[in-house]
Design an enzyme around this catalytic site. Structure first.
Site, PDB file in Angstrom:
ATOM      1  N   LYS A 255      18.892 -18.357  42.538  1.00 22.69           N
ATOM      2  CA  LYS A 255      19.745 -19.243  43.321  1.00 22.69           C
ATOM      3  C   LYS A 255      19.768 -18.801  44.783  1.00 22.69           C
ATOM      4  CE  LYS A 255      22.884 -20.373  39.508  1.00 22.69           C
ATOM      5  NZ  LYS A 255      22.633 -21.827  39.460  1.00 22.69           N
ATOM      6  N   ARG A 331      21.522 -25.159  29.198  1.00 21.49           N
ATOM      7  CA  ARG A 331      21.144 -26.117  28.154  1.00 21.49           C
ATOM      8  C   ARG A 331      20.344 -25.444  27.048  1.00 21.49           C
ATOM      9  NH1 ARG A 331      18.112 -29.645  32.544  1.00 21.49           N
ATOM     10  NH2 ARG A 331      19.844 -28.680  33.675  1.00 21.49           N
TER      11      ARG A 331
END
Length: 477
Positions: A255, A331
């Site tokens: 990130k 996910r």
């Protein structure tokens, strides 16, 4: 930390401060010492929605029910009024406040108390010599039931538990420590818990969870929470699944540090904290519901053995997944948990996660994205609950065409679908691991605030706790 206690006022309360909820300006008269004060308050209502009359160190706050608004908007207005009162009084070391509502409904006095209770939350575990006010709220309304006051005490406390977990730094809250905190919560609340270590996770073929964990020096855990009362109304359990990424660097797809995103990535386990707190509240309030919670927990690090884009991994369901981006790790661990949920023959599965920046960009802090394949009446109940607690939900579609976005040429499915429709393709990915009635909730954007938002302080918001608790309670009808 929770510092609020609610009481049903049944006799005279020795309170320094009062909040008076009125339906009509003529009701002010009975609470004013003379005509001059009454006229002052009435005049103030021309420009203000919360009018304070202060006599030395004592205050009387007047607020008027906005009958021109819809009912759910009236409730939110009252919560915000409660938050405004706390802002005026928060420097006091102890607050004893009587909230008086002479209307024929108990919802408004509860809404003011709820807003005040939520706004007064604090997390000072790591502060030295920090003193927060102790707050006693005495609620006076002839239609208010004692059991409802007790229920709201539990709900506010559960909300604080959730926010405490989310606010904990990763230096404390590893996956293993999260499991320890859940064990303590189970002892406090009375639900059952089973914690799997890495060896058990391997035995159960939770390949996606293990893949995300490969870059970490800390082992993963899988947590099974269950509340099974003696007389549940549901033969099939409600199963809640919460993302438990205790810190998310993005993995090899690191990130950005420039955006400040990493500063709040300790909150990537907000889904896990939410379902644990919901089950805690259900257990403590003894709702006749059989509820199961599933929490896969790990951090996501770019260690030497970390998965990289282009890898193909297995999953608990037997499907293979091409890794398009290691920062789409939530996910992956949810996929294993959703696949495992099948063994419960669930009535409804709800997963909740800080899953995509796309959801945050779509709604910001003002709402929550959801999608799924639950019956229409269930979705209607869910949306209605969202309005009532003012954690509003908006359904995104799961059209078949979105399968093309996450197609892979070398595996059964890709874990990302490109820049377009990011929240939807994440939900579409999860749908591949479900064969039951299911709702997916993406709380990115609403789970953690960089600044206060009305009566919700900065940092962890606890979004989803009130929403899921009240929704599941609505299914009792």
């Amino acid at each position: 930390m929770n510092n609020v206690q609610l009481y049903k006022a049944t006799s005279t309360v020795d309170s320094k401060h009062k909040i008076i909820i009125i339906d009509d300006l003529n009701e002010i008269k009975g609470f004013c010492p003379n005509d001059e004060v009454e006229n002052f308050v009435k005049e103030k209502f021309n420009t203000e929605t919360l009018v304070e009359y202060r006599n030395l160190s004592n205050s009387i706050f007047f607020t008027k029910i906005p009958r021109e608004k819809k009912h759910f908007e009236q409730l939110e207005f009252m919560r915000r009024q409660g938050g405004l009162v706390f802002e005026q009084l928060k420097k006091e070391t102890e607050l004893i406040i009587e909230i008086i509502d002479q209307s024929d409904q108990d919802c408004f006095v509860l809404a003011v108390a709820e807003g005040l209770g939520i706004s007064s939350y604090f997390f000072d575990k790591y502060k030295k010599d920090q003193k927060q006010p102790v707050i006693h709220l005495h609620l006076r309304n002839e239609h208010l039931k004692e059991m409802l006051v007790k229920e709201y005490n539990v709900l506010i406390d559960a909300l604080s538990d959730c926010r405490d977990l989310v606010n904990e730094p990763h230096s404390f809250l590893t996956a293993q420590q999260l499991s320890e905190e859940l064990i303590q919560l189970s002892k406090k609340s009375g639900f059952d818990i089973e914690v799997w270590n890495e060896e058990q996770i391997i035995e159960e073929n939770f390949h996606a969870l293990l893949a995300v964990n490969k870059g970490s020096q800390e082992p993963p855990t899988f947590n099974i929470l269950e509340y099974l009362p003696d007389d549940p109304i549901n033969d099939q359990p409600y199963v809640l699944v919460g993302k438990g990424v205790v810190y998310d660097t993005g993995g090899v797809n690191l990130k950005s540090t420039a955006s400040g995103t990493l500063n709040k990535m300790k909150s990537d386990m907000a889904g896990a904290a939410t379902i644990a707190s919901v089950i805690s509240a259900i257990s403590r309030n003894k709702l006749p519901l059989h509820v199961v919670g599933l929490i896969p927990a790990t951090d996501n690090r770019p260690g030497a053995n970390a998965i990289v884009p282009g890898d193909v991994i297995d999953t608990h369901a037997g499907k293979t997944v091409e890794i398009g981006n290691t920062d789409a790790e939530g996910r992956l661990i949810l996929a294993d948990a959703l696949s495992y949920a099948k063994r419960y023959n669930p009535k409804l599965v709800i997963d909740i996660a800080t899953l995509t920046g796309s959801a945050a960009m779509s709604l910001g802090r003002e709402g929550v994205v959801y999608m799924g394949k639950a019956p229409v009446n269930v979705k209607n109940d869910f949306e209605q609950t969202g309005r009532e607690v003012y954690e509003r939900v908006i359904e995104f579609p799961l059209w078949d065409e979105y399968n093309d976005y996450i197609a892979s040429s070398i595996a059964d499915i890709n874990n990302v679908g490109g820049r377009l429709a990011g929240a939807i393709t994440a939900g579409k990915f999860l749908q591949h691991f479900t064969d039951y009635d299911w709702i997916h909730i993406d709380i990115a954007g609403a789970a953690y605030y960089d600044r206060p938002h009305f009566y919700r302080p900065k940092n962890a918001s606890g979004v989803g706790v009130r929403l899921l608790y009240q929704f599941l309670k609505s299914q009792l009808k």
